[in-house]
Design a protein around this motif. Structure first.
Motif, PDB file in Angstrom:
ATOM      1  N   LEU A   1      -7.027   8.981 -16.048  1.00  0.00           N
ATOM      2  CA  LEU A   1      -8.380   8.676 -15.866  1.00  0.00           C
ATOM      3  C   LEU A   1      -9.247   9.410 -14.971  1.00  0.00           C
ATOM      4  CD1 LEU A   1     -10.470   6.418 -17.330  1.00  0.00           C
ATOM      5  CD2 LEU A   1     -10.140   4.986 -15.266  1.00  0.00           C
ATOM      6  N   LEU A   2     -10.367  10.097 -15.213  1.00  0.00           N
ATOM      7  CA  LEU A   2     -11.115  10.765 -14.356  1.00  0.00           C
ATOM      8  C   LEU A   2     -12.137   9.966 -13.636  1.00  0.00           C
ATOM      9  CD1 LEU A   2     -11.221  14.077 -16.210  1.00  0.00           C
ATOM     10  CD2 LEU A   2      -9.623  13.423 -14.530  1.00  0.00           C
TER      11      LEU A   2
ATOM     12  N   ALA B   1      -8.873  22.270 -10.245  1.00  0.00           N
ATOM     13  CA  ALA B   1      -8.429  21.485  -9.289  1.00  0.00           C
ATOM     14  C   ALA B   1      -8.377  20.229  -9.822  1.00  0.00           C
ATOM     15  CB  ALA B   1      -9.656  21.633  -8.148  1.00  0.00           C
ATOM     16  N   GLN B   2      -9.291  19.593 -10.732  1.00  0.00           N
ATOM     17  CA  GLN B   2      -9.102  18.376 -11.040  1.00  0.00           C
ATOM     18  C   GLN B   2      -8.048  18.002 -11.885  1.00  0.00           C
ATOM     19  OE1 GLN B   2     -12.247  17.075 -13.867  1.00  0.00           O
ATOM     20  NE2 GLN B   2     -12.604  15.505 -12.468  1.00  0.00           N
ATOM     21  N   LEU B   3      -7.616  19.223 -12.524  1.00  0.00           N
ATOM     22  CA  LEU B   3      -6.357  19.016 -13.340  1.00  0.00           C
ATOM     23  C   LEU B   3      -5.122  18.938 -12.303  1.00  0.00           C
ATOM     24  CD1 LEU B   3      -6.463  21.430 -16.244  1.00  0.00           C
ATOM     25  CD2 LEU B   3      -6.207  19.144 -16.290  1.00  0.00           C
TER      26      LEU B   3
ATOM     27  N   ASN C   1      -3.683   4.165  -9.892  1.00  0.00           N
ATOM     28  CA  ASN C   1      -3.998   5.365 -10.137  1.00  0.00           C
ATOM     29  C   ASN C   1      -4.398   5.657 -11.522  1.00  0.00           C
ATOM     30  OD1 ASN C   1      -3.686   6.079  -7.297  1.00  0.00           O
ATOM     31  ND2 ASN C   1      -1.761   6.215  -7.704  1.00  0.00           N
ATOM     32  N   CYS C   2      -4.529   4.731 -12.416  1.00  0.00           N
ATOM     33  CA  CYS C   2      -4.745   4.811 -13.953  1.00  0.00           C
ATOM     34  C   CYS C   2      -4.227   6.270 -14.440  1.00  0.00           C
ATOM     35  CB  CYS C   2      -6.358   5.065 -13.846  1.00  0.00           C
ATOM     36  SG  CYS C   2      -7.122   3.546 -13.367  1.00  0.00           S
ATOM     37  N   THR C   3      -2.799   6.098 -14.538  1.00  0.00           N
ATOM     38  CA  THR C   3      -2.018   7.239 -14.986  1.00  0.00           C
ATOM     39  C   THR C   3      -1.026   6.380 -16.190  1.00  0.00           C
ATOM     40  OG1 THR C   3      -2.272   8.474 -12.986  1.00  0.00           O
ATOM     41  CG2 THR C   3      -0.747   9.344 -14.519  1.00  0.00           C
ATOM     42  N   LEU C   4      -1.009   7.458 -17.114  1.00  0.00           N
ATOM     43  CA  LEU C   4      -0.268   6.819 -18.540  1.00  0.00           C
ATOM     44  C   LEU C   4       0.712   7.611 -18.961  1.00  0.00           C
ATOM     45  CD1 LEU C   4       0.661   4.342 -20.085  1.00  0.00           C
ATOM     46  CD2 LEU C   4      -1.435   4.845 -21.616  1.00  0.00           C
TER      47      LEU C   4
ATOM     48  N   SER D   1     -11.529  11.039 -19.197  1.00  0.00           N
ATOM     49  CA  SER D   1     -10.042  11.140 -19.060  1.00  0.00           C
ATOM     50  C   SER D   1      -9.554  12.550 -19.589  1.00  0.00           C
ATOM     51  CB  SER D   1      -9.471  10.176 -19.934  1.00  0.00           C
ATOM     52  OG  SER D   1      -9.752  10.188 -21.178  1.00  0.00           O
ATOM     53  N   VAL D   2      -8.495  12.699 -19.283  1.00  0.00           N
ATOM     54  CA  VAL D   2      -7.695  14.122 -19.638  1.00  0.00           C
ATOM     55  C   VAL D   2      -6.444  13.506 -20.273  1.00  0.00           C
ATOM     56  CG1 VAL D   2      -6.869  14.672 -17.612  1.00  0.00           C
ATOM     57  CG2 VAL D   2      -6.970  16.308 -19.203  1.00  0.00           C
TER      58      VAL D   2
END
Length: 375
Positions: free
Chosen positions: A105-106, A60-62, A145-148, A88-89
């Motif tokens: 970022l998680l 679900a987190q993924l 949203n801290c996505t790269l 992070s993932v």
């Protein structure tokens, strides 16, 4: 960012100590008489394949992470999880004909959010001002949203762990040092990057935590005072990667690639060299070369390197002390679980590394005091 190593774990290392020939780490350490162990290089980047498991709580987190990637890069096709931690993932996938890596970022605590946004800002700056070293190309980013999303670069990591247990090949060290030297000589336009480290504040903080003695604080402040009056390049600072570990350097036929730019910015000269010196305890020849590079510009260069070295080593000590404490809390009672013959007890590898870091810090402390005495 492509390796699967943890920032607070270390492989078992032999219990030996490198004794320097001189008063400090900026002097050449005596080479060991024993023959270094053979180093096994990792393989290059392989074609990606696999399937992402989206079941359970982690799935679900993924799904949330992948959804945040699709908002900024709809064509991203996730293939496999490259690395996952509590913070992070990393998900590797494709964008058309290009292989890309998405970093999400998680842990959205303020410190990690700030660091993640700094990394995004670095990649955006590289679009306009290319550094003199190879770096992944920015594909898409969302600071809110801290996505790269960046391109996946070919090559093998120069080391698979933060503190390599064996000396890397001399050619790999030479390639890494060459890339770092080119980066440190770069002068990006004013205002493009800031200074991630406030030296005075960090020294005061470590002193309050009991990591620096009164004399450590006073000696480092004296060196900082002298550096503030140094003219030219030494007084202006130096552009550094900020986390120049071998695990953040990919080696490919086209040349080294530096990844993980979340600490990039202006530092006192020699910060990247101090980072490499701190993690290469089992490579005395590499340490000697780093020490020579750090002091070749004169006393100001040497003093800046020593200030950086004390801060870097103390940071490592603090990190691994926390890791040992956490491991001991989570470990079962002594004797309840049998330990295989030749294996280390839980947390023992961190304790061995911590002992070595304390030895290195004591050596750096003596060098700082000697440097203060020559001013």
């Amino acid at each position: 960012m492509y390796t699967a190593s943890s920032s607070v774990s270390a492989p078992p290392r032999p219990q030996h100590r490198i004794v320097p020939a001189g008063a400090g780490p900026y002097l050449a350490p005596a080479p060991q008489a024993v023959r270094p162990r053979r180093w096994a290089p990792t393989t290059g980047t392989q074609p990606i394949s696999g399937r992402i498991d989206l079941s359970g709580p982690q799935g679900a987190q993924l799904k949330i992470a992948i959804a945040s990637v699709h908002r900024i890069c709809p064509e991203f096709n996730p293939v496999q999880v490259l690395r996952r931690s509590g913070r992070s993932v990393l998900i590797v996938g494709t964008t058309g004909r290009t292989t890309a890596v998405a970093k999400c970022l998680l842990d959205h605590s303020p410190a990690w959010v700030e660091r993640f946004r700094h990394e995004i800002a670095s990649y955006r700056s590289f679009v306009r001002h290319r550094p003199p070293v190879r770096a992944p190309r920015l594909v898409a980013a969302d600071p809110e949203n801290c996505t790269l999303v960046i391109e996946r670069m070919p090559g093998r990591a120069a080391a698979l762990s933060r503190h390599p247990v064996e000396a890397p090949p001399r050619a790999d060290v030479r390639a890494a040092l060459g890339a770092i030297a080119r980066l440190n000589a770069w002068r990006p336009p004013a205002g493009t990057f800031d200074a991630p480290l406030d030296y005075g504040t960090r020294i005061a903080r470590y002193h309050e935590l009991g990591l620096f003695t009164d004399r450590d604080r006073d000696d480092l402040q004296k060196l900082l005072h002298g550096l503030s009056h140094a003219g030219g390049r030494q007084g202006m600072g130096q552009f550094c990667h900020g986390d120049a570990l071998l695990s953040n350097i990919l080696l490919s036929p086209a040349g080294p690639v530096l990844v993980d730019w979340e600490h990039a910015g202006w530092y006192l000269p020699g910060y990247d060299l101090a980072t490499l010196w701190a993690v290469l305890a089992d490579a005395p020849l590499a340490r000697r070369q780093i020490s020579q590079l750090a002091q070749q510009a004169g006393p100001a260069s040497r003093d800046a390197f020593l200030v950086n070295l004390m801060i870097v080593l103390t940071r490592e000590i603090r990190t691994y002390e926390t890791a040992v404490q956490r491991t001991m809390k989570e470990a079962p009672p002594a004797g309840s679980v049998p330990v295989p013959m030749g294996a280390l007890a839980p947390g023992e590898e961190q304790r061995l590394l911590l002992r070595r870091l304390h030895d290195d810090c004591a050596m750096a402390r003596r060098a700082v005091r000697a440097a203060v005495g020559t001013r």
